[in-house]
Motif scaffolding. Sequence first.
Motif, mmCIF file in Angstrom:
data_model
loop_
_atom_site.group_PDB
_atom_site.id
_atom_site.type_symbol
_atom_site.label_atom_id
_atom_site.label_comp_id
_atom_site.label_asym_id
_atom_site.label_seq_id
_atom_site.Cartn_x
_atom_site.Cartn_y
_atom_site.Cartn_z
ATOM 1 N N LEU A 3 6.821 -8.799 -0.664
ATOM 2 C CA LEU A 3 7.945 -8.477 0.207
ATOM 3 C C LEU A 3 7.464 -7.657 1.391
ATOM 4 C CD1 LEU A 3 10.592 -7.247 -2.426
ATOM 5 C CD2 LEU A 3 10.176 -9.587 -1.660
ATOM 6 N N ASP A 4 8.222 -7.745 2.481
ATOM 7 C CA ASP A 4 7.990 -6.816 3.582
ATOM 8 C C ASP A 4 8.180 -5.405 3.047
ATOM 9 O OD1 ASP A 4 8.873 -5.087 5.948
ATOM 10 O OD2 ASP A 4 8.155 -6.903 6.937
ATOM 11 N N LYS A 5 7.297 -4.508 3.425
ATOM 12 C CA LYS A 5 7.341 -3.159 2.830
ATOM 13 C C LYS A 5 8.634 -2.419 3.154
ATOM 14 C CE LYS A 5 4.399 -1.361 6.549
ATOM 15 N NZ LYS A 5 3.095 -0.682 6.821
ATOM 16 N N ALA A 6 9.338 -2.877 4.199
ATOM 17 C CA ALA A 6 10.608 -2.217 4.540
ATOM 18 C C ALA A 6 11.685 -2.502 3.501
ATOM 19 C CB ALA A 6 11.078 -2.680 5.917
ATOM 20 N N TYR A 47 2.016 -4.433 2.505
ATOM 21 C CA TYR A 47 3.267 -5.047 2.096
ATOM 22 C C TYR A 47 3.598 -4.544 0.705
ATOM 23 C CZ TYR A 47 -0.313 -8.176 0.220
ATOM 24 O OH TYR A 47 -1.436 -8.666 -0.378
ATOM 25 N N CYS A 48 4.731 -4.939 0.210
ATOM 26 C CA CYS A 48 5.204 -4.500 -1.102
ATOM 27 C C CYS A 48 5.087 -5.653 -2.089
ATOM 28 C CB CYS A 48 6.670 -4.058 -0.974
ATOM 29 S SG CYS A 48 7.485 -3.674 -2.545
ATOM 30 N N ILE A 49 4.801 -5.335 -3.321
ATOM 31 C CA ILE A 49 4.847 -6.309 -4.419
ATOM 32 C C ILE A 49 5.986 -5.906 -5.337
ATOM 33 C CG2 ILE A 49 3.672 -7.204 -6.463
ATOM 34 C CD1 ILE A 49 1.066 -7.071 -4.994
ATOM 35 N N ALA A 50 6.803 -6.880 -5.676
ATOM 36 C CA ALA A 50 7.955 -6.595 -6.527
ATOM 37 C C ALA A 50 8.037 -7.634 -7.625
ATOM 38 C CB ALA A 50 9.233 -6.605 -5.698
ATOM 39 N N THR A 51 8.755 -7.272 -8.688
ATOM 40 C CA THR A 51 9.002 -8.230 -9.768
ATOM 41 C C THR A 51 10.452 -8.648 -9.735
ATOM 42 O OG1 THR A 51 9.496 -6.461 -11.361
ATOM 43 C CG2 THR A 51 7.210 -7.224 -11.228
ATOM 44 N N GLY A 52 10.684 -9.935 -9.959
ATOM 45 C CA GLY A 52 12.046 -10.439 -9.950
ATOM 46 C C GLY A 52 12.057 -11.939 -9.871
ATOM 47 N N ASP A 53 13.167 -12.478 -9.395
ATOM 48 C CA ASP A 53 13.319 -13.931 -9.328
ATOM 49 C C ASP A 53 13.283 -14.457 -7.909
ATOM 50 O OD1 ASP A 53 15.712 -13.068 -8.316
ATOM 51 O OD2 ASP A 53 16.942 -13.910 -9.933
ATOM 52 N N GLY A 54 12.948 -13.610 -6.946
ATOM 53 C CA GLY A 54 12.913 -14.016 -5.548
ATOM 54 C C GLY A 54 14.154 -13.632 -4.788
ATOM 55 N N VAL A 55 15.228 -13.300 -5.520
ATOM 56 C CA VAL A 55 16.481 -12.856 -4.883
ATOM 57 C C VAL A 55 16.760 -11.405 -5.223
ATOM 58 C CG1 VAL A 55 18.967 -13.264 -4.711
ATOM 59 C CG2 VAL A 55 17.401 -15.213 -4.944
ATOM 60 N N ARG A 63 11.458 -3.966 -9.919
ATOM 61 C CA ARG A 63 10.368 -2.987 -9.762
ATOM 62 C C ARG A 63 9.667 -3.256 -8.442
ATOM 63 N NH1 ARG A 63 6.409 -3.210 -14.668
ATOM 64 N NH2 ARG A 63 6.673 -5.456 -14.301
ATOM 65 N N TYR A 64 9.272 -2.176 -7.773
ATOM 66 C CA TYR A 64 8.624 -2.272 -6.469
ATOM 67 C C TYR A 64 7.342 -1.460 -6.487
ATOM 68 C CZ TYR A 64 13.236 -3.891 -4.955
ATOM 69 O OH TYR A 64 14.410 -4.586 -4.831
ATOM 70 N N PHE A 65 6.289 -1.997 -5.847
ATOM 71 C CA PHE A 65 5.003 -1.297 -5.773
ATOM 72 C C PHE A 65 4.520 -1.318 -4.334
ATOM 73 C CE2 PHE A 65 5.338 -3.694 -9.757
ATOM 74 C CZ PHE A 65 5.371 -2.648 -10.672
ATOM 75 N N LEU A 66 4.151 -0.158 -3.826
ATOM 76 C CA LEU A 66 3.658 -0.060 -2.456
ATOM 77 C C LEU A 66 2.814 1.196 -2.315
ATOM 78 C CD1 LEU A 66 3.609 -0.959 0.538
ATOM 79 C CD2 LEU A 66 5.710 0.387 0.863
ATOM 80 N N GLY A 67 1.580 1.026 -1.883
ATOM 81 C CA GLY A 67 0.712 2.177 -1.647
ATOM 82 C C GLY A 67 0.325 2.909 -2.909
ATOM 83 N N GLU A 68 0.275 2.237 -4.011
ATOM 84 C CA GLU A 68 -0.021 2.896 -5.281
ATOM 85 C C GLU A 68 -0.709 1.913 -6.236
ATOM 86 O OE1 GLU A 68 3.691 3.666 -7.345
ATOM 87 O OE2 GLU A 68 4.625 2.052 -6.208
ATOM 88 N N GLU A 69 -1.444 2.460 -7.187
ATOM 89 C CA GLU A 69 -2.059 1.657 -8.236
ATOM 90 C C GLU A 69 -1.008 1.298 -9.269
ATOM 91 O OE1 GLU A 69 -5.236 0.745 -8.362
ATOM 92 O OE2 GLU A 69 -6.104 1.975 -6.759
ATOM 93 N N PHE A 70 -1.074 0.096 -9.805
ATOM 94 C CA PHE A 70 -0.166 -0.297 -10.868
ATOM 95 C C PHE A 70 -0.854 -1.337 -11.741
ATOM 96 C CE2 PHE A 70 0.591 -2.933 -7.221
ATOM 97 C CZ PHE A 70 0.788 -4.210 -7.706
#
Length: 650
Positions: A528-531, A496-504, A508-515
């Motif tokens: 988030l769903d990775k799509a 899945y994806c990890i993102a920063t924000g307020d939920g809406v 920034r989005y992170f998927l398949g990578e070190e951060f």
Amino acid sequence: MADDEIYQVIRRRLFETIEDEAAVEACASKYLAFYQEHSKEMPSHALKSEYKQRIIQAYPFHPELIDVFRIRWASHHDFQRTRGALRLLAAIVSDLWHRRQSLPGANLLIHSSQVNFANLDALTGQLKKLHGNGYDAVITADVAGSASNASKIDGNKTEYGQHFLTQGIAAVVLLNTFGSEGANKGVSVKEIKLNLLSPDGFNHNSVNGALDELEATAHYLYYTQTGGDGKRYWFHTKPNIKILINQAKADVTSKDIEFDILQRLRDKTRASSIFKVLVDPPADEVSEQKQPTLVFLHPRYTATQHAVDGETKAMIERIATKKGNSERIFRNTILFVAPDEPVLANLQGEIREYLACQKTSIDYKHQLDSEQLSEVAKRTVEANKKADQRLSETYSLVMKHSAKQGIAILHLKQHRESLDHQITEVLYPTLKSEEWMLESVGLGLLRKHNLIPTGDRAIKAKDVYEAFLRFDDKEMVRSPRGVQDSVYRYCVNGEYCIATGDGVTFNRYFLGEEFALFSIEDDNYWLLDKARKPAPIPVDKPVDGPPSDQGGNIKTPEFTTPIGEGVVQVPEQMVRAFQALVIQGKVPLERYTELFSCFIAPFIGSGNRVEIEMKFKIHTAAGNPLDESKPLYKNAKEAAKQLGLGFEGE
């Protein structure tokens, strides 16, 4: 002087005449018949016809009373065998005459058991002269007088008191304490009965009961186990440590024992690094807990391996579901540890022994010699060690409350010598093996609890962690770090994806990578769903060789392709190498835990060497300044000392 002559001298000097020889003969016959009837309770020499003759010669004294002076006491070189015996027997007869109205029964002879040391200054004076003033304490504490242990026993039981039985036993033992050593030291139970029992008197079994009670309470009474004759008893001027401790046990109250148990629980759990520990907390004062917490219940809240009921159940439910008068939010962080009712008595017994040893060492500090004090100290250490071990065996029931399933019980079958080791070496590993507590969370577990994002449904990362804290139908987690690392790993693995924000909206989005800088407790991170991760912005493919302007000058490349968290790809020929990296600055207190995962863990190994230089500056509250007397200050200073850090105040 021959033995028969001594008997004649005593009779002639103390009594004017004994005219009724037939009565004397009848008396002797009656005693002999009585002894033979109770042959199992008497020494063998008292069963022979020769003993009848000794009774006749010693009359009106029992032969054992005369023999105690002419044989045992006369073994001391300062005691005059005939004159000494005459003087003491005269004092005894005089006392009995003055007490004749209060004497129980109708003994046909004057027995050793009728000697009352409290009334006989001549006897006690001679005793102390021969064997030391220490026997004054022996008489007062155990043998004679209203404050003596023998008198107290008689006063508590009518069947003893009406015959002054225990006081008679004590008198016999004290009279026979001297004149023999080794295997024959003191006096046997059969010899005691020979001195006490008479025809038409009390039952011989009463002697056994009274002697047992005296053995358990007398301060100065000693005994040894011999062969067929059983125990032999004597008095000594040194207090009997075993008896003193046994007597001190009676002074230890249930509240004393409970207080000691609670103190041991606090002492042995104070340094726990795995759990927060609360010992006997008031039910209405347990605040919200966001870390694994062990609540050790008061020893009155017991349970068994199979059930928890009554007050214990009510206490657990109260703490598990309520925070004061409001509902508890984090219901999956508390485990309860209760005493196993069937083994609690063993713990109470060991603590009673420990407290009694302590009391004895204090109360008799000036009456015990160095050897005895050392023995008491040794017994105190042994009892303390046993109590610690019993504490681990007793507090072996770990319980978890669930609104749906009630209270589950986990019995710890292995035990350690100390509760702190029990927690780290048995309790925690058992919780892990039984999957009551997890160090990390699996992807399947997240799916099971519907904690994986799907479609347009975003899940706050913090809510994933707190789901394991809030809801008691889930497994407990060891720490936020375990959940954080698991959630992070599945993102890096592309689940899945990890993102920063307020939920809406997200930036920034992170998927398949070190951060870096991801925190499971930060409200800005979402799953988030990775799509839903936006596609990268397309850029022109760079041409071979460095670009130039129309004048032939080489242009500095411009890089526009975003990689990961906005990182720009740099051509290999322009990458710089470093001998070391230095990271410094101020970090918000709530994010200090990220320092390890970002700057230490990734660089450990592969030949890298990480050095940590640190500085804490703690500003104290205006209304609560720290000073050198505060435990918080002292603990911090000691910790700095042990770690080799500087420590100073401003």
